[in-house]
Design an enzyme around this catalytic site. Structure first.
Site, PDB file in Angstrom:
ATOM      1  N   SER A   1      -9.728   2.014   2.965  1.00 14.24           N
ATOM      2  CA  SER A   1      -8.828   2.765   2.121  1.00 14.24           C
ATOM      3  C   SER A   1      -7.819   1.900   1.353  1.00 14.24           C
ATOM      4  O   SER A   1      -7.227   2.365   0.386  1.00 14.24           O
ATOM      5  CB  SER A   1      -8.056   3.770   2.988  1.00 14.24           C
ATOM      6  OG  SER A   1      -7.213   3.089   3.896  1.00 14.24           O
TER       7      SER A   1
ATOM      8  N   SER B   1     -10.095  -0.374   7.101  1.00 12.81           N
ATOM      9  CA  SER B   1      -9.481  -0.194   5.785  1.00 12.81           C
ATOM     10  C   SER B   1      -8.799  -1.420   5.188  1.00 12.81           C
ATOM     11  O   SER B   1      -8.382  -1.393   4.034  1.00 12.81           O
ATOM     12  CB  SER B   1      -8.475   0.956   5.834  1.00 12.81           C
ATOM     13  OG  SER B   1      -9.151   2.185   5.833  1.00 12.81           O
TER      14      SER B   1
ATOM     15  N   LYS C   1       0.863  -1.179   0.000  1.00 15.78           N
ATOM     16  CA  LYS C   1       0.000   0.000   0.000  1.00 15.78           C
ATOM     17  C   LYS C   1       0.899   1.228   0.000  1.00 15.78           C
ATOM     18  O   LYS C   1       1.928   1.240   0.689  1.00 15.78           O
ATOM     19  CB  LYS C   1      -0.892  -0.034   1.251  1.00 15.78           C
ATOM     20  CG  LYS C   1      -1.920   1.098   1.330  1.00 15.78           C
ATOM     21  CD  LYS C   1      -2.805   0.934   2.570  1.00 15.78           C
ATOM     22  CE  LYS C   1      -3.881   2.023   2.635  1.00 15.78           C
ATOM     23  NZ  LYS C   1      -4.780   1.851   3.805  1.00 15.78           N
TER      24      LYS C   1
END
Lengths: 483, 478
Positions: free
Chosen positions: A151, A175, A76
């Site tokens: 997210s 997330s 990420k």
């Protein structure tokens, strides 16, 4: 090759059925061919990946490879990666090349893993649909019109589309678990303090926790074990030893006490989603577990509590992005105030600004007690209710989200509706507990997830519980069409 | 109308740890700009603070030395504000739960009397960097070497009533932190500075007047002058019917005045909240006991001992205990000399202090060590040289000519104590000065000094002065 799990890939690499370079090339070509429609990567590091894969192959040839050597992964874009842009999904850091590796990154690098690139995400991890990214939204491989959740939406979509066998994520209010549920993969949010936060760009420091998105619980166990553990550079990381997660996957679930919070199964839950969860509970009953209903009365307070605590911390954490030392700086600032106002005004997106303003407000003189302090008290109350529940049950189960993936743009106009999408996941962060989401069905052709929640540091048990379900079900093996 | 001044000080003492309070970067002073700032100090994305245990230990020492409550649990908080030399956009400090709480300290005033000053708290925090406004052609340079340097902010109660008391209190704290070896106290380098909260009220009033805060005073002289200026300014305002505004002011040492920096309305809302990156500091009883065992003799204890054991005046004891090193030096001299505490005190506070002052050195850099000084004083005690000659010997020692004995030998400075030798000199002097002798004998007593001078001159100052006096008196009397 891309359909294999990490455990399978590892065996193939050790047996020299193919090399890490071949595997890496294959996945890079898939990213090249398929990611145009998904937008799951912000940065692809092909050159570095092939070099790391070659080094991994040598390591394997020398007989020094471990279970993760030569396995590709994606990070990420919230994790700092030395020499590689680390954008956090924001224009603010579009030009930021990190001078160092996050602990998560260096540990997985040391294990021999091969970084394919950095995945898309909501800006500064603030969002539940991956629509707040400066780099554009990520599309759900199950239906490109829908969101992959957020997210960690890029990480989730990449793993679901078989562009990478594993991707790292972070979970501040859901997330990891929410996007994992919406794209039909396994997502693990460990106990707060289990994985170092060093090098992970902070959103809400008391809630942020790094974890993994994989296809199976077994894969999650392998990667999580390598990235967990005390880090002297993170004072909030736990000194508790990391158990062998992989070693306990097969343990029997006979006598397992499962609790289902009644607040999770209320009218807010989509009926088909509920049916999928109930079918999963039946699988557990068949495996020897007992299922009972428990209550977490303060759960309804978790969303408002979260939206005081998280923005408060974020408003302070994001102050360092001021246009002075790194990141975005406006053109020709007239003076210091102008530099601050325009650099931040132009560098941050709307959702980030909304949360900075909310957080600044709740910490302000005269409001601190009414908001921040009260939220901390509710937080303790929620944690206490979980502790009480765990005196009677070993694991809590329920839906990960109220419904399957929604369409892009469906909730962007009303932040509150968007925030409510995290209703089942947020309390877990407030209490610092570990949570796992595993695929448990398809609703109107879209995946939904079963959420497992355990007491602090019960990752081994949760992975075991998840793994045994995946031996009895095939939801985690379903592939979105075209991937 | 009679006015009373009320003063409280916030002293910032830089703790002399090797590395910064939340990072491994060096705290050494004077390096090239931004060469001692690591990624933590620069506030890079993803960086986290890790508390330096040395800073905690030093704060605990201060708490124990002032009889304060050392908090078993203290909490770091973020103080949020934007400034280019504050890289994270917040300063890590302590707010609601400081590590040191509620103490007091005895302060010796100029006239030798003492007063107790209450300590509200002392808390740990990180320093900011420095903004440099000169030399950048309308721009501002930022040096972050100082960012993250550990500070102990020591907050007093508003117990002081004039500038001299404030200075005496600040000096007491200054002495204490150096005794404890928790700060080098270097005021030129900014390692020890203070903010002064000043207000005035009618004499007899129970409530405080509106205060102003004078920021960043880095010398004792400036503290005194800034407070005096501020007191007069406030009294002028009140006597002309005005109101004092609560504000932050800066002292301009060139113009010797304070001027407004920002008013209460413009003041920042710092939005303090507990720093989630740091765990609360929890101190075990055993840890505190271990630190207590390492505490040195404190200035007040040493002062009392010097008065009691050595019979020194309060003033001399105060001077000799102004620093741990000076006190150690003095005690070393007395020990070697085997007593003669008063003589040693006179020399250490007199000749030695003068020589150090002229050379701009502190006691640890003295050209004459305590043993050498004691050996020299031993020659005064055993009458080998007179006190006057001793000053010459000391000067020669200071310029490196050797030990006291070597100098006495080389220069032939050994005192003449032989009575007959002195008498024969006196006879010569009397014979050579018949006029003066006659005048003296006819009542001009003042001429006694003339004869002493002549005898000393003839013996190059080596005659024992006491003997000269006594023998002269006899002989002149006829």
């Amino acid at each position: 090759m891309h359909k294999k799990t990490i455990a399978e890939l590892s065996r193939s690499l050790q047996a020299r059925e193919f090399s890490s370079v071949e595997l890496t090339r294959h996945l890079l070509s898939r990213i090249d061919a398929l990611d145009g429609g998904l937008n799951s990567f912000i940065t692809v590091t092909a050159e570095g990946a092939l070099a790391a894969a070659a080094a991994a192959d040598e390591r394997i040839a020398r007989g020094e490879g471990g279970p993760l050597t030569g396995i590709p992964l994606a990070h990420k874009d919230i994790f700092c990666t030395e020499g590689v842009r680390t954008s956090c999904g924001s224009r603010m850091l579009d030009n930021f090349v990190s001078p160092y590796d996050a602990t998560v990154v260096s540990r997985l690098k040391d294990a021999g893993m091969v970084m394919l690139g950095k995945t898309n995400m909501d800006e500064f991890a603030m969002g539940s649909s991956n629509e707040t990214s400066f780099y554009g939204p990520v599309h759900n491989p199950w239906d490109l019109k829908t969101v992959p959740g957020g997210s960690s939406g890029g990480s989730a979509a990449a793993v679901a589309a078989r562009l990478a066998p594993v991707a790292t994520g972070t979970d501040t209010g859901g997330s990891i678990r929410q996007p994992a549920a919406l794209v039909g993969i396994t997502g693990v949010k460990p106990t707060y303090g289990r994985v170092s936060r060093y090098g992970m760009i902070a959103f809400a420091s008391s809630l942020d926790q790094a974890g993994v998105l994989t296809r199976t619980a077994e894969d999650a166990a392998l990667v999580l074990e390598a990235m967990s553990g005390f880090d002297p550079r993170d004072s909030t990381s736990s000194p508790a030893p990391v158990p062998c997660y992989h070693g306990s996957l097969q343990e029997s679930l006979e006598g397992l006490r499962v609790g289902v919070p009644e607040e999770f199964m209320d009218e807010g839950l989509d009926s088909e989603n509920r049916a999928a969860v109930e079918a999963a509970l039946d699988v557990y009953r068949a495996l020897g577990a007992t299922v009972s209903t428990v209550s977490l009365p303060s759960l309804a307070l978790s969303v408002p509590t979260y939206y005081v605590v998280a923005p408060a911390e974020a408003s302070s954490n994001l102050s360092r992005f001021d246009g002075v030392r790194f990141g975005y700086r406006c053109d020709d600032p007239a003076d210091l105030l102008d530099l601050y106002q325009r650099s931040r005004g132009e560098g941050f997106g709307d959702e980030v600004k909304r949360r900075i303003m909310t957080g600044t407000y709740v910490l302000s003189a005269g409001y601190y007690d009414a908001y921040y302090l009260k939220a901390q008290k509710v937080r303790e109350l929620i944690a206490r209710e979980f502790r009480q529940a765990f005196q009677h049950v070993d694991v809590l189960m329920g839906p990960t989200t109220p419904a399957p993936a929604f369409e892009l743009g469906a909730k962007t106009t009303d932040p509150i509706t968007m925030y409510l999408n995290d209703i089942y996941t947020i309390a877990v962060n407030l209490a610092g507990l570990p949570g796992v989401s595993i695929p448990c069905g398809l609703v109107q052709g879209l995946p939904v997830g079963l959420q497992l929640i355990g007491p602090h540091f019960s990752e081994a048990r949760l992975l075991n519980v998840a793994h045994r379900y995946q031996q009895e079900s095939d939801w985690h093996q379903r592939l979105p069409v075209g991937y | 109308m009679e006015w009373e001044t009320v003063i409280g000080l916030e002293i910032h003492a830089q703790l002399n740890t090797v590395s910064k309070i939340f990072s491994g970067a060096s705290t050494a002073y004077g390096a090239e700009p931004n060469t001692q700032a690591c990624l933590v100090d620069l506030g890079y994305p993803g960086q986290l603070p890790v508390l330096n245990g040395e800073a905690v230990a030093k704060a605990v020492k201060f708490g124990l030395a002032t009889g304060s409550k050392v908090a078993r649990r203290s909490v770091f908080a973020r103080k949020n504000y934007f400034y280019p030399d504050l890289p994270k956009g917040y300063q890590i400090s302590q707010f609601e739960l400081p590590i040191v709480q509620e103490g007091k300290i005895e302060v010796v005033l100029e006239d030798g009397s003492t007063m107790l000053v209450g300590l509200t708290r002392a808390h740990l925090e990180e320093d900011a960097g420095k903004s440099l406004h000169e030399d950048f052609k309308g721009k501002t340079g930022v040096d972050l070497n100082r960012a993250g340097t550990p500070l102990l902010e020591i907050v007093s109660e508003p117990d002081m009533r004039n500038a001299k008391q404030a200075v005496a209190y600040m000096k007491t704290i200054h002495t204490l932190v150096r005794y404890l070896d928790i700060s080098d106290g270097n005021m030129q380098e900014g390692s020890f500075r203070c903010d002064a909260n000043v207000s005035v009220r009618r004499k007899g009033s129970e409530t405080f007047g509106t205060r102003s805060e004078i920021k960043n005073l880095n010398s004792f002289r400036f503290v005194e002058r800034a407070i005096n200026f501020e007191v007069e300014r406030q009294i002028d305002i009140l006597e002309s019917g005005g109101k004092v505004v609560q504000e932050t002011r800066l002292y301009d040492s060139v113009k010797d005045e304070t001027r407004s920096m920002r008013s209460k309305e413009e003041a920042n809302d710092y939005r303090y909240f507990p720093d989630p990156d740091l765990l609360p500091v929890v101190l075990e009883e055993g840890y505190i006991e271990d630190i207590a065992a390492t505490l040195p003799e404190l200035p007040a204890q040493k002062r009392a001992r010097f008065i009691g054991d050595f019979g020194l005046s309060a003033y001399d004891a105060g001077v000799l205990t102004a620093s741990r090193e000076l006190g150690d030096y003095y005690e070393h001299v007395v020990e070697r000399l085997g007593g003669e505490a008063k003589l040693a005190s006179n020399w250490v506070t007199g000749e030695l202090a003068g020589a150090l002052n002229r050379a701009g050195l502190d006691i640890s850099q003295s050209a004459v060590g305590p043993q050498a000084l004691a050996d020299m004083l031993g020659r005064v005690v055993d009458n080998t040289i007179s006190g006057k000659i001793a000053k010459d010997v000391f000067e020669a020692m200071w310029s490196g000519e050797g030990t006291a004995d070597e100098i006495i030998d080389a220069r032939g400075l050994k005192q003449i104590t032989d009575t007959s030798a002195i008498e024969s000199v006196i006879d010569q002097v009397m014979a050579a000065s018949p006029g003066q002798l006659a005048d003296y004998r006819s009542g001009k007593d003042k001429l006694f000094g003339y004869f002493v001078g002549q005898v000393m001159k003839a013996t190059q100052g080596k005659a024992n002065p006491a003997q000269v006096n006594e023998l002269l008196r006899q002989k002149l009397a006829g």
